[in-house]
Design an enzyme around this catalytic site. Structure first.
Site, PDB file in Angstrom:
ATOM      1  N   GLY A  21       0.830  -1.204   0.000  1.00  9.34           N
ATOM      2  CA  GLY A  21       0.000   0.000   0.000  1.00  9.34           C
ATOM      3  C   GLY A  21       0.856   1.242   0.000  1.00  9.34           C
ATOM      4  N   CYS A  22       0.331   2.284   0.567  1.00  8.89           N
ATOM      5  CA  CYS A  22       1.005   3.584   0.632  1.00  8.89           C
ATOM      6  C   CYS A  22       2.407   3.443   1.220  1.00  8.89           C
ATOM      7  CB  CYS A  22       0.165   4.525   1.491  1.00  8.89           C
ATOM      8  SG  CYS A  22       1.027   6.002   2.035  1.00  8.89           S
ATOM      9  N   PHE A  23       3.413   3.889   0.486  1.00 10.15           N
ATOM     10  CA  PHE A  23       4.780   3.725   0.999  1.00 10.15           C
ATOM     11  C   PHE A  23       5.068   4.606   2.196  1.00 10.15           C
ATOM     12  CE2 PHE A  23       6.386   5.969  -3.155  1.00 10.15           C
ATOM     13  CZ  PHE A  23       5.924   7.217  -2.756  1.00 10.15           C
ATOM     14  N   TRP A  24       4.364   5.725   2.340  1.00 10.49           N
ATOM     15  CA  TRP A  24       4.558   6.559   3.541  1.00 10.49           C
ATOM     16  C   TRP A  24       4.230   5.748   4.794  1.00 10.49           C
ATOM     17  CZ3 TRP A  24       0.889  10.925   1.550  1.00 10.49           C
ATOM     18  CH2 TRP A  24       1.512  11.653   0.529  1.00 10.49           C
ATOM     19  N   CYS A  25       3.184   4.929   4.680  1.00  9.31           N
ATOM     20  CA  CYS A  25       2.667   4.199   5.839  1.00  9.31           C
ATOM     21  C   CYS A  25       3.539   3.012   6.217  1.00  9.31           C
ATOM     22  CB  CYS A  25       1.237   3.747   5.560  1.00  9.31           C
ATOM     23  SG  CYS A  25       0.144   5.131   5.134  1.00  9.31           S
TER      24      CYS A  25
END
Length: 175
Positions: A9-13
């Site tokens: 999913g979101c790489f920030w997360c």
């Protein structure tokens, strides 16, 4: 030092979670598994490049082994949701692992089997590669430590992932 490339999913997360793991020396956000060279964030977000938002986790295998890294990966995202993590929808948010060699590939297969025992739905995480890694733009790196803590999306998604890490893997969390 060792490394593994993961997409959840979101790489920030996912980056934010692995930065808190003892033995992880660096986490880099980027793009992997697509068809065009040097994609931009905007191109990857379009879903037309075939890339996944991913993280490259660098770790000291004498401190934290690959199996532990993979178990954390399966615990902090939904490996049963095809091309989706929460409100993020598209192949760029798929659950995938990109092993660097046959030993890592075997570890990924074993991790899927372990994860299957703790999830009610089938695991859809793929094992892909080899694939070219493209680091994301600088402003995506260490995003949670910077402007991410003021981003409503990150505030909604990252703290629950960090709480799960701290609860399920307390001995592996940096203080």
């Amino acid at each position: 030092m060792a490394q593994i490339t993961l997409a959840g999913g979101c790489f920030w997360c996912t980056e934010a979670v692995f930065q808190d793991v003892i033995g992880v020396t660096a986490v880099e956000s980027g793009y992997i598994g697509g068809s065009i060279p040097n994609p931009t964030y905007k191109q990857v977000c379009s879903g037309k490049t075939g890339h996944a938002e991913g993280i490259r986790v660098h770790f000291d295998a004498e401190v934290v082994d690959l199996d532990s890294i993979l178990d954390i990966f399966f615990a902090i995202h939904d490996p049963t949701s095809l091309n989706r993590q929460g409100n993020d929808v598209g192949t760029q948010y798929r659950s995938a692992m990109f092993p660097a060699d046959d030993d890592q590939r075997a570890a990924c297969v074993a991790a899927i089997a372990r994860a299957a025992t703790t999830h009610k739905l089938p695991i859809v995480t793929t094992i892909e590669g080899p694939a070219v890694w493209y680091p994301a733009e600088d402003y995506h790196q260490e995003y949670w430590q910077g402007e991410g803590q003021g981003n409503p999306y990150c505030i909604a998604v990252i703290p629950p992932k960090l709480a799960k890490l701290r609860k399920s893997f307390a001995a592996r969390v940096k203080v």
